[in-house]
Design a protein around this motif. Structure first.
Motif, PDB file in Angstrom:
ATOM      1  N   LYS A  17       0.875  -1.264  -0.004  1.00 33.63           N
ATOM      2  CA  LYS A  17       0.072  -0.180   0.161  1.00 33.63           C
ATOM      3  C   LYS A  17       0.696   1.277  -0.079  1.00 33.63           C
ATOM      4  O   LYS A  17       0.229   2.510   0.002  1.00 33.63           O
ATOM      5  CB  LYS A  17      -0.983   0.184   1.150  1.00 33.63           C
ATOM      6  CG  LYS A  17      -2.141  -0.996   1.019  1.00 33.63           C
ATOM      7  CD  LYS A  17      -2.867  -0.952   2.317  1.00 33.63           C
ATOM      8  CE  LYS A  17      -3.966  -2.011   2.366  1.00 33.63           C
ATOM      9  NZ  LYS A  17      -4.953  -1.443   1.298  1.00 33.63           N
ATOM     10  N   GLY A  18       2.111   1.188  -0.005  1.00 36.12           N
ATOM     11  CA  GLY A  18       2.982   2.438   0.000  1.00 36.12           C
ATOM     12  C   GLY A  18       3.194   3.055   1.085  1.00 36.12           C
ATOM     13  O   GLY A  18       3.734   4.241   1.294  1.00 36.12           O
ATOM     14  N   ALA A  19       3.243   2.228   2.458  1.00 38.38           N
ATOM     15  CA  ALA A  19       3.369   2.830   3.682  1.00 38.38           C
ATOM     16  C   ALA A  19       5.140   2.993   3.923  1.00 38.38           C
ATOM     17  O   ALA A  19       5.250   3.994   4.831  1.00 38.38           O
ATOM     18  CB  ALA A  19       2.885   1.863   4.907  1.00 38.38           C
ATOM     19  N   PHE A  20       5.926   2.333   3.071  1.00 41.20           N
ATOM     20  CA  PHE A  20       7.455   2.505   3.300  1.00 41.20           C
ATOM     21  C   PHE A  20       8.168   2.960   2.265  1.00 41.20           C
ATOM     22  O   PHE A  20       7.352   2.891   0.840  1.00 41.20           O
ATOM     23  CB  PHE A  20       7.712   1.302   3.612  1.00 41.20           C
ATOM     24  CG  PHE A  20       7.345   0.573   4.751  1.00 41.20           C
ATOM     25  CD1 PHE A  20       6.982   1.107   5.970  1.00 41.20           C
ATOM     26  CD2 PHE A  20       6.772  -0.947   4.649  1.00 41.20           C
ATOM     27  CE1 PHE A  20       6.339   0.489   7.094  1.00 41.20           C
ATOM     28  CE2 PHE A  20       5.925  -1.535   5.545  1.00 41.20           C
ATOM     29  CZ  PHE A  20       6.001  -0.822   6.773  1.00 41.20           C
ATOM     30  N   LEU A  21       9.175   3.580   2.095  1.00 46.58           N
ATOM     31  CA  LEU A  21       9.919   4.082   1.041  1.00 46.58           C
ATOM     32  C   LEU A  21      10.658   2.771   0.386  1.00 46.58           C
ATOM     33  O   LEU A  21      11.156   2.147   1.190  1.00 46.58           O
ATOM     34  CB  LEU A  21      10.962   5.095   1.619  1.00 46.58           C
ATOM     35  CG  LEU A  21      10.285   6.354   1.850  1.00 46.58           C
ATOM     36  CD1 LEU A  21      11.442   7.175   2.302  1.00 46.58           C
ATOM     37  CD2 LEU A  21       9.599   7.265   0.787  1.00 46.58           C
ATOM     38  N   PRO A  22      10.772   2.994  -0.811  1.00 47.93           N
ATOM     39  CA  PRO A  22      11.460   1.891  -1.329  1.00 47.93           C
ATOM     40  C   PRO A  22      13.116   2.338  -1.227  1.00 47.93           C
ATOM     41  O   PRO A  22      13.453   3.280  -1.138  1.00 47.93           O
ATOM     42  CB  PRO A  22      11.318   1.803  -3.093  1.00 47.93           C
ATOM     43  CG  PRO A  22      10.856   3.228  -3.276  1.00 47.93           C
ATOM     44  CD  PRO A  22      10.011   3.668  -1.970  1.00 47.93           C
ATOM     45  N   LEU A  23      14.139   1.087  -0.894  1.00 47.34           N
ATOM     46  CA  LEU A  23      15.293   1.342  -0.369  1.00 47.34           C
ATOM     47  C   LEU A  23      16.479   0.937  -1.452  1.00 47.34           C
ATOM     48  O   LEU A  23      17.508   1.239  -1.277  1.00 47.34           O
ATOM     49  CB  LEU A  23      15.687   0.352   0.733  1.00 47.34           C
ATOM     50  CG  LEU A  23      14.502   0.672   1.968  1.00 47.34           C
ATOM     51  CD1 LEU A  23      14.953  -0.437   3.113  1.00 47.34           C
ATOM     52  CD2 LEU A  23      14.730   2.007   2.540  1.00 47.34           C
ATOM     53  N   ASP A  24      15.730   0.445  -2.688  1.00 50.46           N
ATOM     54  CA  ASP A  24      16.448   0.092  -3.626  1.00 50.46           C
ATOM     55  C   ASP A  24      17.638   0.995  -4.033  1.00 50.46           C
ATOM     56  O   ASP A  24      18.903   0.761  -4.287  1.00 50.46           O
ATOM     57  CB  ASP A  24      16.103  -0.645  -4.879  1.00 50.46           C
ATOM     58  CG  ASP A  24      14.945  -1.425  -4.575  1.00 50.46           C
ATOM     59  OD1 ASP A  24      15.031  -2.714  -4.910  1.00 50.46           O
ATOM     60  OD2 ASP A  24      13.877  -0.883  -3.855  1.00 50.46           O
ATOM     61  N   GLU A  25      17.325   2.131  -4.391  1.00 53.17           N
ATOM     62  CA  GLU A  25      18.267   3.285  -5.038  1.00 53.17           C
ATOM     63  C   GLU A  25      19.204   3.887  -3.676  1.00 53.17           C
ATOM     64  O   GLU A  25      20.131   4.091  -3.983  1.00 53.17           O
ATOM     65  CB  GLU A  25      17.466   4.339  -5.721  1.00 53.17           C
ATOM     66  CG  GLU A  25      16.742   4.006  -6.783  1.00 53.17           C
ATOM     67  CD  GLU A  25      16.177   4.963  -7.520  1.00 53.17           C
ATOM     68  OE1 GLU A  25      16.190   6.255  -7.216  1.00 53.17           O
ATOM     69  OE2 GLU A  25      15.442   4.771  -8.589  1.00 53.17           O
ATOM     70  N   MET A  26      18.675   3.977  -2.543  1.00 52.07           N
ATOM     71  CA  MET A  26      19.240   4.614  -1.388  1.00 52.07           C
ATOM     72  C   MET A  26      20.388   3.389  -0.872  1.00 52.07           C
ATOM     73  O   MET A  26      21.589   4.047  -0.512  1.00 52.07           O
ATOM     74  CB  MET A  26      18.246   4.635  -0.198  1.00 52.07           C
ATOM     75  CG  MET A  26      17.625   6.320  -0.265  1.00 52.07           C
ATOM     76  SD  MET A  26      16.692   6.381   1.158  1.00 52.07           S
ATOM     77  CE  MET A  26      15.295   5.152   1.032  1.00 52.07           C
ATOM     78  N   LEU A  27      20.321   2.287  -0.740  1.00 53.36           N
ATOM     79  CA  LEU A  27      21.080   1.346  -0.154  1.00 53.36           C
ATOM     80  C   LEU A  27      22.813   1.457  -0.677  1.00 53.36           C
ATOM     81  O   LEU A  27      23.612   1.673  -0.013  1.00 53.36           O
ATOM     82  CB  LEU A  27      20.324  -0.204  -0.349  1.00 53.36           C
ATOM     83  CG  LEU A  27      19.639  -0.451   0.534  1.00 53.36           C
ATOM     84  CD1 LEU A  27      18.896  -1.702   0.186  1.00 53.36           C
ATOM     85  CD2 LEU A  27      20.271  -0.904   1.999  1.00 53.36           C
ATOM     86  N   PRO A  28      22.924   1.559  -2.096  1.00 53.00           N
ATOM     87  CA  PRO A  28      24.236   1.558  -2.606  1.00 53.00           C
ATOM     88  C   PRO A  28      25.016   2.864  -2.225  1.00 53.00           C
ATOM     89  O   PRO A  28      26.304   2.755  -1.856  1.00 53.00           O
ATOM     90  CB  PRO A  28      24.205   1.440  -4.205  1.00 53.00           C
ATOM     91  CG  PRO A  28      22.895   0.804  -4.306  1.00 53.00           C
ATOM     92  CD  PRO A  28      21.885   1.587  -3.202  1.00 53.00           C
ATOM     93  N   THR A  29      24.245   3.868  -1.867  1.00 51.66           N
ATOM     94  CA  THR A  29      24.951   4.978  -1.771  1.00 51.66           C
ATOM     95  C   THR A  29      24.726   5.334  -0.112  1.00 51.66           C
ATOM     96  O   THR A  29      25.652   5.974   0.465  1.00 51.66           O
ATOM     97  CB  THR A  29      24.412   6.495  -2.396  1.00 51.66           C
ATOM     98  OG1 THR A  29      22.941   6.317  -2.198  1.00 51.66           O
ATOM     99  CG2 THR A  29      24.424   6.307  -4.038  1.00 51.66           C
ATOM    100  N   ALA A  30      23.786   5.451   0.690  1.00 49.16           N
ATOM    101  CA  ALA A  30      23.661   5.528   2.041  1.00 49.16           C
ATOM    102  C   ALA A  30      24.280   4.421   2.907  1.00 49.16           C
ATOM    103  O   ALA A  30      24.648   4.976   4.124  1.00 49.16           O
ATOM    104  CB  ALA A  30      22.185   6.025   2.221  1.00 49.16           C
ATOM    105  N   ALA A  31      24.047   3.264   2.452  1.00 50.85           N
ATOM    106  CA  ALA A  31      24.455   2.225   3.302  1.00 50.85           C
ATOM    107  C   ALA A  31      25.284   0.999   2.729  1.00 50.85           C
ATOM    108  O   ALA A  31      24.574   0.001   2.356  1.00 50.85           O
ATOM    109  CB  ALA A  31      23.106   1.728   4.193  1.00 50.85           C
ATOM    110  N   PRO A  32      26.211   1.326   2.023  1.00 52.56           N
ATOM    111  CA  PRO A  32      26.867   0.279   0.909  1.00 52.56           C
ATOM    112  C   PRO A  32      27.300  -0.979   1.786  1.00 52.56           C
ATOM    113  O   PRO A  32      27.254  -2.338   1.432  1.00 52.56           O
ATOM    114  CB  PRO A  32      27.890   0.998   0.309  1.00 52.56           C
ATOM    115  CG  PRO A  32      28.332   2.137   1.202  1.00 52.56           C
ATOM    116  CD  PRO A  32      27.160   2.370   1.943  1.00 52.56           C
ATOM    117  N   ALA A  33      27.691  -0.682   3.200  1.00 53.76           N
ATOM    118  CA  ALA A  33      28.091  -2.046   3.790  1.00 53.76           C
ATOM    119  C   ALA A  33      27.010  -2.826   4.259  1.00 53.76           C
ATOM    120  O   ALA A  33      26.952  -4.012   4.244  1.00 53.76           O
ATOM    121  CB  ALA A  33      28.802  -1.442   5.286  1.00 53.76           C
ATOM    122  N   LEU A  34      25.774  -2.036   4.663  1.00 52.01           N
ATOM    123  CA  LEU A  34      24.701  -2.894   4.698  1.00 52.01           C
ATOM    124  C   LEU A  34      24.237  -3.406   3.504  1.00 52.01           C
ATOM    125  O   LEU A  34      23.693  -4.768   3.646  1.00 52.01           O
ATOM    126  CB  LEU A  34      23.423  -1.852   5.193  1.00 52.01           C
ATOM    127  CG  LEU A  34      22.177  -2.626   5.897  1.00 52.01           C
ATOM    128  CD1 LEU A  34      22.496  -3.311   7.086  1.00 52.01           C
ATOM    129  CD2 LEU A  34      21.226  -1.445   6.013  1.00 52.01           C
TER     130      LEU A  34
END
Length: 517
Positions: free
Chosen positions: A125-142
């Protein structure tokens, strides 16, 4: 999980969903979204403006949380230029609070997700933000820490909305009980409905001041169904009174109103007459685990997975070393078990987050930086815990220690490389090895229910369930058959048949899409 505490989830959704739709509109026009987060948050190399992240976890906060929060903020401010405010819902009415958190528009940067908190449906339903694009730049180790198959397993509509825990465990449930009392009074092991009832009778006869069953709010019904049937393993009961057996998943039937349902309700009436439940069982606020740990109750039937049972053992041994607890896994009765699905423990960034990239960078620290991880899983070394021959050891006891093991309910950010186990956990690992021998694929957790076509009926049904079924579940209705007939009549008026038909349709489409037969 809690879980536990998982069965009472069917509460009003209409208002929450209406508010939620408004929040989505507001977020799309304003504060949410990864683009804005990128502008505001920056990366760990570019610390950006100092912000305070709002972090939400389910359950109750440990006593020493202010100490831990202060220590974490010293690290986070130096590393990321952020502070974090750790917030807890408490276990009382957590499900209503969780829905409101996601529907009110309140700024939240990180929130716990699980199958039993309806991650799949909220993500859809869109309650959360997609993380796909953020992960490589904001949290690469994660991004690198979590295996690709786990990232793929938590995707909804081909997008990642939660960071899964990488620790593999079994969260299938079982019966936790006072083994010392069983031995003292020569009672049978509660490993079937018959031996369970005999055990409860023995407890009632010999320990008249003890509540035989710790579960409140009718939560025991889920455990009994797990003990006596071969239902698919779920994190809680199958919704809307449906039955789906593991070996024939495409056949969906109604348990509610069936002969088996009537027989089970008569059992609960007999149990109430025998004094296995307190008369105020629907108003008990204590958790079942706290009742077991403090000696007020003898058996927990629902929400008790092996890891949670081990937490009970640690606390009981610290305060009552003469007591013994034992455990019977429901998979042993059913003949099959499933390792935990990656969806079971995770953290998401709600659309209301004002700092999504900083939130993800902070969460990366919780998972991949041992300093953050140990502080939030075990507390302050020397004050809350010690490492003894490689094992976790609590300082003091459960009454004096302000931060027991996993005191923040940090199930989602467990890192297998950093985990410390109490010596008692060797028994749990042995249990996992036994469950490995009967493991089968999880065929249920990947299913994402969309209740949009019947959300009004769902809300109405929840009220009917609370008013007419809960009293039956704890034996408070004198004429069980008449009570069940009344419940079914009211449930059908609320739209039960429409809900069951649509849910069945969605489930069978899911089976077809995944090739499960």
């Amino acid at each position: 999980m809690h879980m536990r505490n998982k069965t009472i989830r069917h509460l009003s959704l209409v208002l929450a969903l209406m508010l939620f739709a408004g929040v989505l509109a507001a977020c799309n026009n304003g504060s949410g979204g990864s683009t804005q987060g990128s502008e505001q948050g920056g990366t760990s190399e570019n610390k950006g403006e100092k912000v305070t992240l709002q972090f939400y976890m389910l359950g109750d906060a440990p006593k020493d949380l202010p100490v831990i929060e202060s220590e974490i903020n010293k690290l986070a401010e130096a590393d990321l230029n952020v502070n974090v405010k750790f917030n807890y819902t408490s276990w009382t009415d957590w499900d209503q609070k969780y829905k409101l958190l996601l529907s009110s528009g309140q700024p939240i940067d990180l929130i716990f997700t699980a199958d039993w908190t309806f991650y799949q449906s909220y993500a859809k339903k869109g309650a959360f933000l997609p993380l796909d694009e953020m992960l490589p730049t904001a949290a690469p180790a994660l991004k690198a820490h979590v295996p690709d198959d786990m990232w793929n397993a938590v995707k909804i509509n081909d997008k990642i909305y939660t960071v899964p825990s990488t620790w593999i465990e079994y969260v299938t449930e079982g019966i936790a009980y006072r083994e010392d009392l069983r031995e003292k009074y020569n009672l049978p092991k509660p490993e079937s409905l018959e031996t369970l009832e005999a055990y409860l009778e023995g407890i009632k006869a010999n320990e008249p001041n003890m509540i035989p069953i710790a579960d409140s709010n009718a939560n025991h019904t889920h455990g009994i169904r797990q003990l006596t049937s071969k239902l698919v393993n779920t994190a809680g009961q199958l919704p809307y009174g449906l039955d789906i057996m593991y070996d024939s998943p495409s056949t969906v039937t109604s348990y509610w109103g069936s002969a088996q349902h009537l027989e089970d309700l008569k059992t609960y009436k007999r149990w109430m007459d025998k004094g296995f439940f307190p008369k105020n069982v629907l108003n008990v606020k204590d958790t079942s685990n706290s009742l077991l740990q403090n000696g007020k109750a003898a058996v927990v039937l629902s929400g008790e997975n092996p890891n949670k049972f081990n937490a009970d053992v640690i606390k009981v041994q610290s305060t009552h070393p003469d007591w013994k607890l034992a455990y019977f896994p429901y998979p042993n009765a059913k003949g099959f078990a499933q390792p935990v699905h990656p969806i079971h423990n995770g953290f998401a960034i709600p659309r209301s987050s004002k700092n999504p990239e900083k939130a993800l960078a902070f969460y990366e620290k919780l998972v991949t930086d041992k300093r953050y991880n140990w502080l939030t899983e075990y507390g302050v070394e020397g004050k809350n815990f010690e490492v003894d021959n490689g094992y976790y050891k609590m300082v003091g006891d459960a009454q004096t220690n302000g931060f027991p093991r996993e005191g923040m309910n940090g199930w989602a950010w467990r890192n297998p490389e950093f985990m410390l186990y109490d010596k008692t956990f060797d028994d749990v690992l042995t249990m996992f090895e036994d469950l490995d021998k009967i493991k089968k694929p999880d065929i249920y957790t990947g299913f994402a229910e969309d209740w949009t076509p019947y959300q009004a009926e769902k809300a109405a049904l929840e009220q009917v369930e609370k008013q007419y079924l809960y009293p039956l579940n704890v034996g408070l209705v004198a004429d069980v058959e008449a009570g069940l007939n009344t419940f079914m009549e009211k449930a059908k008026q609320a739209g039960l048949e429409k809900i069951q038909a649509e849910y069945t349709k969605q489930w069978q489409e899911y089976l077809k899409s995944t090739g499960i037969q």
